[in-house]
Design a protein around this motif. Structure first.
Motif, PDB file in Angstrom:
ATOM      1  N   ARG A  34      40.302  10.445  15.392  1.00  0.00           N
ATOM      2  CA  ARG A  34      40.926   9.216  14.945  1.00  0.00           C
ATOM      3  C   ARG A  34      42.284   8.997  15.611  1.00  0.00           C
ATOM      4  N   ASP A  35      43.075  10.051  15.726  1.00  0.00           N
ATOM      5  CA  ASP A  35      44.410   9.892  16.278  1.00  0.00           C
ATOM      6  C   ASP A  35      44.455  10.122  17.790  1.00  0.00           C
ATOM      7  N   THR A  36      43.455  10.799  18.329  1.00  0.00           N
ATOM      8  CA  THR A  36      43.534  11.180  19.729  1.00  0.00           C
ATOM      9  C   THR A  36      42.349  10.690  20.536  1.00  0.00           C
ATOM     10  N   ILE A  37      41.588   9.754  19.995  1.00  0.00           N
ATOM     11  CA  ILE A  37      40.337   9.409  20.637  1.00  0.00           C
ATOM     12  C   ILE A  37      40.527   8.835  22.032  1.00  0.00           C
ATOM     13  N   SER A  38      41.547   8.047  22.248  1.00  0.00           N
ATOM     14  CA  SER A  38      41.747   7.455  23.576  1.00  0.00           C
ATOM     15  C   SER A  38      42.062   8.533  24.606  1.00  0.00           C
ATOM     16  N   SER A  39      42.994   9.420  24.257  1.00  0.00           N
ATOM     17  CA  SER A  39      43.337  10.476  25.196  1.00  0.00           C
ATOM     18  C   SER A  39      42.182  11.439  25.384  1.00  0.00           C
ATOM     19  N   THR A  40      41.400  11.655  24.305  1.00  0.00           N
ATOM     20  CA  THR A  40      40.260  12.541  24.436  1.00  0.00           C
ATOM     21  C   THR A  40      39.255  11.974  25.424  1.00  0.00           C
ATOM     22  N   VAL A  41      39.035  10.649  25.370  1.00  0.00           N
ATOM     23  CA  VAL A  41      38.104  10.033  26.305  1.00  0.00           C
ATOM     24  C   VAL A  41      38.569  10.250  27.732  1.00  0.00           C
ATOM     25  N   SER A  42      39.828  10.042  27.987  1.00  0.00           N
ATOM     26  CA  SER A  42      40.319  10.168  29.360  1.00  0.00           C
ATOM     27  C   SER A  42      40.227  11.603  29.846  1.00  0.00           C
ATOM     28  N   ILE A  43      40.419  12.549  28.948  1.00  0.00           N
ATOM     29  CA  ILE A  43      40.356  13.955  29.341  1.00  0.00           C
ATOM     30  C   ILE A  43      38.915  14.398  29.538  1.00  0.00           C
ATOM     31  N   GLU A  44      38.031  13.944  28.641  1.00  0.00           N
ATOM     32  CA  GLU A  44      36.684  14.476  28.633  1.00  0.00           C
ATOM     33  C   GLU A  44      35.660  13.613  29.364  1.00  0.00           C
ATOM     34  N   ALA A  45      36.023  12.395  29.770  1.00  0.00           N
ATOM     35  CA  ALA A  45      35.045  11.524  30.404  1.00  0.00           C
ATOM     36  C   ALA A  45      34.450  12.163  31.641  1.00  0.00           C
ATOM     37  N   SER A  46      35.283  12.856  32.429  1.00  0.00           N
ATOM     38  CA  SER A  46      34.776  13.502  33.625  1.00  0.00           C
ATOM     39  C   SER A  46      33.797  14.609  33.276  1.00  0.00           C
ATOM     40  N   ASP A 198      37.522  16.959  14.607  1.00  0.00           N
ATOM     41  CA  ASP A 198      38.138  16.366  13.424  1.00  0.00           C
ATOM     42  C   ASP A 198      39.368  17.176  13.011  1.00  0.00           C
ATOM     43  N   GLN A 199      40.443  16.480  12.650  1.00  0.00           N
ATOM     44  CA  GLN A 199      41.674  17.160  12.213  1.00  0.00           C
ATOM     45  C   GLN A 199      41.549  17.790  10.836  1.00  0.00           C
ATOM     46  N   GLU A 240      38.300  11.329   5.284  1.00  0.00           N
ATOM     47  CA  GLU A 240      38.919  11.303   6.614  1.00  0.00           C
ATOM     48  C   GLU A 240      37.903  11.668   7.704  1.00  0.00           C
ATOM     49  N   THR A 241      36.986  12.566   7.362  1.00  0.00           N
ATOM     50  CA  THR A 241      35.951  12.948   8.326  1.00  0.00           C
ATOM     51  C   THR A 241      34.964  11.809   8.541  1.00  0.00           C
ATOM     52  N   LEU A 242      34.651  11.079   7.486  1.00  0.00           N
ATOM     53  CA  LEU A 242      33.791   9.906   7.627  1.00  0.00           C
ATOM     54  C   LEU A 242      34.441   8.874   8.550  1.00  0.00           C
ATOM     55  N   ASP A 243      35.740   8.690   8.417  1.00  0.00           N
ATOM     56  CA  ASP A 243      36.456   7.765   9.316  1.00  0.00           C
ATOM     57  C   ASP A 243      36.406   8.275  10.761  1.00  0.00           C
ATOM     58  N   TRP A 244      36.607   9.563  10.924  1.00  0.00           N
ATOM     59  CA  TRP A 244      36.531  10.167  12.260  1.00  0.00           C
ATOM     60  C   TRP A 244      35.146   9.964  12.865  1.00  0.00           C
ATOM     61  N   MET A 245      34.108  10.074  12.053  1.00  0.00           N
ATOM     62  CA  MET A 245      32.742   9.858  12.529  1.00  0.00           C
ATOM     63  C   MET A 245      32.581   8.436  13.070  1.00  0.00           C
ATOM     64  N   ASP A 246      33.152   7.459  12.363  1.00  0.00           N
ATOM     65  CA  ASP A 246      33.088   6.065  12.834  1.00  0.00           C
ATOM     66  C   ASP A 246      33.643   5.953  14.247  1.00  0.00           C
ATOM     67  N   ASP A 247      34.783   6.584  14.476  1.00  0.00           N
ATOM     68  CA  ASP A 247      35.412   6.497  15.790  1.00  0.00           C
ATOM     69  C   ASP A 247      34.588   7.210  16.863  1.00  0.00           C
TER      70      ASP A 247
END
Length: 478
Positions: A34-46, A198-199, A240-247
């Motif tokens: 939820r808080d790091t999804i954008s940065s996670t995508v950029s790191i893990e997309a490759s 998930d945090q 909070e985990t359910l919200d994380w799942m949505d993301d």
């Protein structure tokens, strides 16, 4: 620290789950998205891209799901009186051959080479440090064979005050692990490969194959185990985990990936009996989220029996919301319990079709290949069924001790219950129903119309709309 001789840990608190297991003999009963999804995508997309390029994304993928392995390090038991008492008073787990079962699973992987293996919780008997370490070593060997492994914890695995070794006539308290220990020990089996974690729990999401992600959900409640003095068995998914799942679903949509959700506890009820502790405490809320996110397949365990359910159930579509997405929950039977099986699955990235069928671990093949002389292992299918049936018979007979039936009638009832348990936990009770209902013991159980067992037996023999051991369905595409 040594304890005075005592009974096996399970009777310390006689919850409804414990009572049921006695009566029915074998039931069991870090960065965030939820808080790091954008940065996670950029790191893990490759990484996601590299995974897809490394494999033929058009070919079907084979993979397995096993649950409730309940592995016990062989060094923690000497086969003495305390261990034998613990096993005989338990719920049918094949603990004397726990290590051999896992070795046979490694052998199966070597022979059949699935793309990946999912272990959906209750990895260990009671969260013993050495059991976790020995199991992790076996998982390392599986990955060295080319099969990836992804794990989540179950209610037995963390902060478990029942962790024990068995020496002679004593149970000895042994160390258990924490949530931080878990992610360290199993870093190579999901956590380090995670696209996001998930945090608020040990949940994570991982790209397991081209076009297929696994949403590995930590549904266990273990924070108060040490305070309670026993492991909490019921499960839930945090808001909070359910919200994380949505993301995470939104992230999967960017990759056009389908998702299989994995959790230890059941999403749907797998018995018509009014019992608690198996299905998620917030199953209805979780179902709403899954439908909102177009997630239509859950792999679970925990209840130890083999069963497949769908919501809405077949034939009930007209009475349900016509727009409701059909959601399947496959509860794979406990690997530690007869018939010691796992789910063999395939995923077709073009059609998004998933198949599932049960498959028993080949202990006999492994034993023969290793040159083992133990006749129990060389004839394991027969030995395991006889052992499970014998335990069921003895417990049923003991349960009938104070009943008004004659000894002959009690033996007949115990014989029927033994046969039914073998079929039920394998997911085959419905097909055996005519034979079982023809047994004299069945009629005697039915004569107790007001009793719990009569109702439970009827629930075990309910007609089935769909197979409990196989399924073909199509995943939604995100």
């Amino acid at each position: 620290m040594k304890l005075a001789p005592q009974k096996a840990p399970y009777p310390l608190k006689k919850t409804p789950l414990f009572a049921l297991s006695i009566l029915i003999i074998s039931a069991a009963l870090l960065g965030g998205c939820r808080d790091t999804i954008s940065s996670t995508v950029s790191i893990e997309a490759s990484t996601v891209s590299a995974t897809s390029n490394a494999k033929d994304s058009k070919q079907p993928v084979s993979f397995w799901v096993a649950t409730d392995t309940h592995y016990l390090d062989k060094a923690l038991q000497d086969g003495g009186a305390a261990f034998q008492s613990y096993v005989s008073s338990g719920d049918g787990k094949m603990l004397p051959y726990s290590d051999e079962l896992m070795e046979a699973l490694v052998y199966d992987v070597q022979q059949q080479k699935p793309e990946f293996l999912i272990l959906s919780g209750d990895l260990t008997n009671n969260g013993e440090v050495s059991s976790h370490k020995q199991l992790a070593a076996k998982l390392k060997r599986i990955e060295e064979l080319g099969t990836s492994v992804y794990v989540i914890p179950g209610n037995h695995d963390l902060f478990n005050p029942w962790a024990r070794a068995f020496k002679g006539d004593q149970q000895i308290v042994t160390g258990h692990i924490t949530d931080e220990d878990f992610t360290t020990l199993y870093a190579d089996y999901g956590y380090d490969e995670a696209i996001s974690r998930d945090q608020n729990s040990l949940s994570y999401v991982v790209s397991a194959a081209p076009g297929l992600w696994l949403l590995m959900i930590d549904s266990s409640q273990y924070r108060n185990n040490e305070k309670y003095g026993f492991p909490q068995t019921d499960g839930r998914i945090l808001p909070e985990t359910l919200d994380w799942m949505d993301d995470c679903v939104k992230l999967a949509a960017e990759q056009h990936a389908s998702i299989i959700t994995v959790m230890h506890h059941n999403l749907l009820s797998h018995t018509s009996m009014p019992i608690s502790g198996f299905t998620l405490n917030n199953s209805q809320e979780t179902m709403k989220r899954l439908r909102k996110d177009d997630l239509n397949l859950v792999l679970s365990g925990h209840i130890h029996m083999q069963d497949i359910r769908r919501d809405p159930a077949p034939g009930q579509e007209s009475t349900a919301d016509s727009d409701a997405l059909p959601v399947y929950d496959i509860a794979t039977s406990a690997f530690a319990v007869n018939p010691h099986q796992y789910g063999a699955m395939t995923f077709d990235p073009l059609s998004r079709k998933v198949s599932y069928h049960t498959q028993s671990v080949d202990v006999e093949g492994w034993a023969a290949a290793e040159g083992i002389s133990d006749p129990n292992l060389l004839n394991f299918k027969a030995y395991a069924e006889q052992s499970f049936a014998g335990g069921s018979y003895n417990k049923a007979l003991n349960n009938l001790q104070d009943s008004p039936f004659t000894e002959t009638e009690k033996q007949s009832m115990a014989e029927m219950m033994s046969k039914l348990n073998v079929k039920y936990f394998a997911g085959q009770a419905a097909s055996a129903a005519p034979e079982i209902k023809a047994m004299p013991g069945y009629k005697l159980w039915e004569s107790q119309k007001e009793g719990f067992m009569s109702g439970y037996i009827d629930s075990m023999l309910e007609p089935q709309e769909v197979s409990k051991v196989s399924l073909e369905m199509t995943l939604t595409t995100q």
